[in-house]
Scaffold this active site. Structure first.
Site, PDB file in Angstrom:
ATOM      1  CG  ASN A   9      48.491  44.843  16.026  1.00 11.19           C
ATOM      2  OD1 ASN A   9      48.120  43.946  15.437  1.00 11.19           O
ATOM      3  ND2 ASN A   9      49.728  45.058  16.280  1.00 11.19           N
ATOM      4  CE  LYS A  11      50.193  43.576  19.861  1.00  7.28           C
ATOM      5  NZ  LYS A  11      51.159  43.909  20.709  1.00  7.28           N
ATOM      6  CG  HIS A  96      54.075  46.012  15.653  1.00  6.91           C
ATOM      7  ND1 HIS A  96      54.494  45.367  16.639  1.00  6.91           N
ATOM      8  CD2 HIS A  96      52.864  46.579  16.229  1.00  6.91           C
ATOM      9  CE1 HIS A  96      53.943  45.586  17.896  1.00  6.91           C
ATOM     10  NE2 HIS A  96      52.926  46.167  17.503  1.00  6.91           N
ATOM     11  CD  GLU A  98      54.253  42.630  19.393  1.00 10.63           C
ATOM     12  OE1 GLU A  98      53.411  42.182  18.306  1.00 10.63           O
ATOM     13  OE2 GLU A  98      53.914  43.198  20.350  1.00 10.63           O
ATOM     14  CD  GLU A 168      52.596  50.498  18.029  1.00 10.42           C
ATOM     15  OE1 GLU A 168      51.478  50.391  18.862  1.00 10.42           O
ATOM     16  OE2 GLU A 168      53.187  49.593  17.705  1.00 10.42           O
ATOM     17  N   GLY A 174      51.966  46.264  25.456  1.00  7.94           N
ATOM     18  CA  GLY A 174      51.637  45.086  26.250  1.00  7.94           C
ATOM     19  C   GLY A 174      52.253  44.976  27.536  1.00  7.94           C
ATOM     20  CB  SER A 214      49.759  49.920  27.833  1.00  9.66           C
ATOM     21  OG  SER A 214      50.488  48.778  27.835  1.00  9.66           O
TER      22      SER A 214
END
Ligand code: PEP
Length: 251
Positions: A9, A11, A96, A98, A168, A174, A214
């Site tokens: 991904n 992003k 996702h 985010e 996730e 991240g 991560s």
């Protein structure tokens, strides 16, 4: 046998030129990865056609990072699932964290998006995962179960064949903090059982469940060795071809 997948991904990173170069570098190394592992790359919308050209003729699959919850028309700034298919995508990521967090994406919207993705011939990488306070309160099974129930349990058994689930944990995305292989295996096993209880053992056995958060070359091997972890959804480490391929080689 379910598919093993390592998906990158990207992003909102890279220019078109940088993305094309990244794709070129991945293509150069793709022969190094085990033949039963599928690589998927998810660049920004603006890069899709160029990246599609770079990976043409390889087994690397193209994914979008999102799609619209409308099929077409006056929805300024949105990109329809059918357009993604037309641009060369085989997959789209949906849900996702985010998008859930910064763009208010709800389960109701995700049901619309998943159905439009299927109607356009896309497969879906559906993301779920709990936040840190939810994990600390011991609510991770409940949160992940609800995210799956509200969206994936509206689908048919046949449609589930086109779903990849990505677990996730938000606290691992991240942050450099990875779930331990025990934590990841425990919730992956929970997800598989949850899917089995709704759709039956066969559907659950055939569902690819990825770990994301991560994941990097130094921890991928231990994570991928777990019985219910079928690969990874990789953010930061997918921006370097060397690391991305090294993760896929961890099988
Ligand atoms: C992601 O956002 O899908 C992700 C897994 O990111 P990272 O690998 O950077 O934690």
């Amino acid at each position: 046998m379910r598919k093993k997948i390592v998906a990158g991904n990207w992003k909102m990173n890279t220019t078109v030129a940088e993305g094309v170069q990244l794709a070129k570098n991945i293509v150069e190394k793709v022969k190094e990865i085990p033949s039963d592992v599928t690589l998927v790359v998810a660049p920004p919308f603006t890069h899709l056609v160029s990246v599609a050209n770079e990976i043409k003729g390889t087994d690397i699959q193209l994914s979008a990072q999102n799609c619209a919850n409308q099929p077409k028309g006056a929805f300024t700034g949105e990109v329809a699932a059918a357009m993604l298919k037309d641009a060369g995508c085989a997959y789209t990521i949906l849900g996702h964290s985010e998008r859930r967090e910064y763009y208010g994406e709800t389960s109701a919207t995700l049901v619309e998006k998943v159905n439009l993705a299927f109607a356009s011939g896309l497969k879906v990488i559906f993301c779920v995962g709990e936040k840190l306070d939810e994990r600390n309160a011991g609510k991770h099974f409940e949160v992940v179960g609800k995210q799956i129930e509200e969206v994936l349990f509206t689908l048919s058994e046949e449609q589930m064949a086109n779903v990849v689930i990505a677990y996730e944990p938000v606290w691992a995305i991240g942050t450099g903090v990875t779930a331990t292989s025990e934590q990841a295996q425990e919730i992956h096993a929970f997800i598989r059982k949850f899917v089995a209880d709704k759709f039956g053992a066969k559907v659950a056995e055939n569902t690819t469940i990825l770990y994301g958060g991560s994941c990097k070359p130094s921890n991928a091997k231990e994570l991928f060795a777990c019985k219910d972890i079928d690969g990874g959804l990789i953010g930061g480490a997918s921006l370097k071809a060397e690391d991305f391929v090294a993760i896929a080689k961890s099988y």
